[in-house]
Design a protein around this motif. Sequence first.
Motif, PDB file in Angstrom:
ATOM      1  N   TRP A 128      16.417 -65.085 -15.931  1.00  0.00           N
ATOM      2  CA  TRP A 128      15.922 -63.706 -15.897  1.00  0.00           C
ATOM      3  C   TRP A 128      14.407 -63.793 -16.079  1.00  0.00           C
ATOM      4  N   ARG A 178      21.083 -71.484 -12.698  1.00  0.00           N
ATOM      5  CA  ARG A 178      20.697 -70.262 -11.991  1.00  0.00           C
ATOM      6  C   ARG A 178      20.690 -69.017 -12.875  1.00  0.00           C
ATOM      7  N   ARG A 179      21.063 -69.147 -14.146  1.00  0.00           N
ATOM      8  CA  ARG A 179      21.040 -67.969 -15.024  1.00  0.00           C
ATOM      9  C   ARG A 179      19.634 -67.784 -15.571  1.00  0.00           C
ATOM     10  N   GLN A 201      14.842 -65.205  -6.226  1.00  0.00           N
ATOM     11  CA  GLN A 201      15.845 -64.172  -6.491  1.00  0.00           C
ATOM     12  C   GLN A 201      16.741 -63.979  -5.268  1.00  0.00           C
ATOM     13  N   GLU A 261      18.554 -64.760 -11.499  1.00  0.00           N
ATOM     14  CA  GLU A 261      19.599 -63.751 -11.657  1.00  0.00           C
ATOM     15  C   GLU A 261      19.032 -62.338 -11.694  1.00  0.00           C
ATOM     16  N   ARG A 262      17.894 -62.188 -12.347  1.00  0.00           N
ATOM     17  CA  ARG A 262      17.283 -60.865 -12.459  1.00  0.00           C
ATOM     18  C   ARG A 262      15.768 -61.020 -12.475  1.00  0.00           C
TER      19      ARG A 262
END
Length: 468
Positions: free
Chosen positions: A363, A360-361, A385, A391-392
């Motif tokens: 961006w 899930r990390r 998201q 994450e971003r």
Amino acid sequence: MRAAVGQAVLGAMLVAAVLAFATMQDFHGLHVAGVTRVTVAAGSLSAWLAFVAFVVRPRRSAAASATDILVVHASQTGFATELAERTAAMLRDGGKAAVARSIGELDAVPADAARLLFVVSTTGEGDAPDVASVFRRDAMGVRPRLYGLHYGVLALGDRDYANFCAFGHELDRWLRDGGATPWFDLVEVDDGDDGALRHWQRQVALACGTVATADWSRPAYGAWRLRERRLLNPGSLGGPCFHVALVPDDPASLRWKAGDIVEIGPRRARDDAELLPHREYSIASLPADGELHLVVRQVGVGSRWLTEGASPGDRIDLRVRPNASFHVPGDARPVLFIGNGTGIAGLRALLKARIAAGYRRNWVLFGERQANVDRLHVDDLERWQAEGDVERLDLVWSRESRGSRYVQDRLRASAVEVKRFVDDGASVYVCGSLAGMAPGVDAALRAIVGDRALEEMAAFGRYRRDVY
């Protein structure tokens, strides 16, 4: 081997004892006879230790020592890798010991190499593939001594781009300048031309003293059907962009990995004698989706046929080409995804694979023209998201922003966070436009992490690009 080591160690211990005895025998005569005895004993010890070093020295692997011909590939989209492996297989079939290796595994021409074949592509407007960045900097940045080396170069390119086969020619010049001897003139391949590949096969077979196998040709295309076509950007200031869904006649053909490339085979348009060329696209889905998804902008006759001329149910000749250089990491490291326009296709598949694996990390930094009409699968990004799988998410709209108009501008504005993300071990994936976006992102990343760091990230698979 163990017996030899045991004998060597025992012998060394014996010589050491002799040396000790020699020095004790005549301490008072040290300046005369003692020195002689010590010198002789020390010389014996040195000779024996040299023998020990020879016996227990590290051995090269059997694969390395047995390799007669090394086939080095530098690939951006997997095609050079495929051809290098075919070349090595052809040589093995002819009785030669041959192995294919990525140029990213080398920091120089192997010192013991006598016969090398290079299969290299050119990316962008004359650049080396990303995987070759460290070799190009460290090895090709100096003039080597390559006398005694024989080599051949297969250079892949596309005449629609400037600086056709530029990296292949650069590599060939560097090898010649270092004293290496070419077996034959560099072979250029324009967009996978079968005739050029046959010429390469025959030249290699002649140079290496083997027999060429059956002529190569592009692998056969499978039968697929157009299931769905949907306009993604009605009212856009840019060209029409479509979501295209395809299904195979044989369900077993639903096999690929996120990051792989699809080739749509040559075809004739209806009521038209013109042969439309084959086209390549990034895949936007996973096999688990039950369909192969593409994101296609209506540019050129090939894409126009796929987005306008073909009808639902029509046969589409298609094959999937593995593209290992753009596969998603198989671990939980953070990943920064950067893209624009139809580059959302490759990013979408990679994100689906990451999410399916529970990583899930993520961006995501994506750019298009207008927020209300150019939402090329942006709904997926926003949903991921909201669910915590991204994450971003940074969305950049070039026709609406006064500051960061493009993704490279947003990268620079987020330099501190990007550097921290990379320092945490993040990989960077870039997918989309070669004109503007890709070089702009590359320049921004170099400014943030440094030239050497980015080149090493590319060589070790932490900076990967699918740009066109």
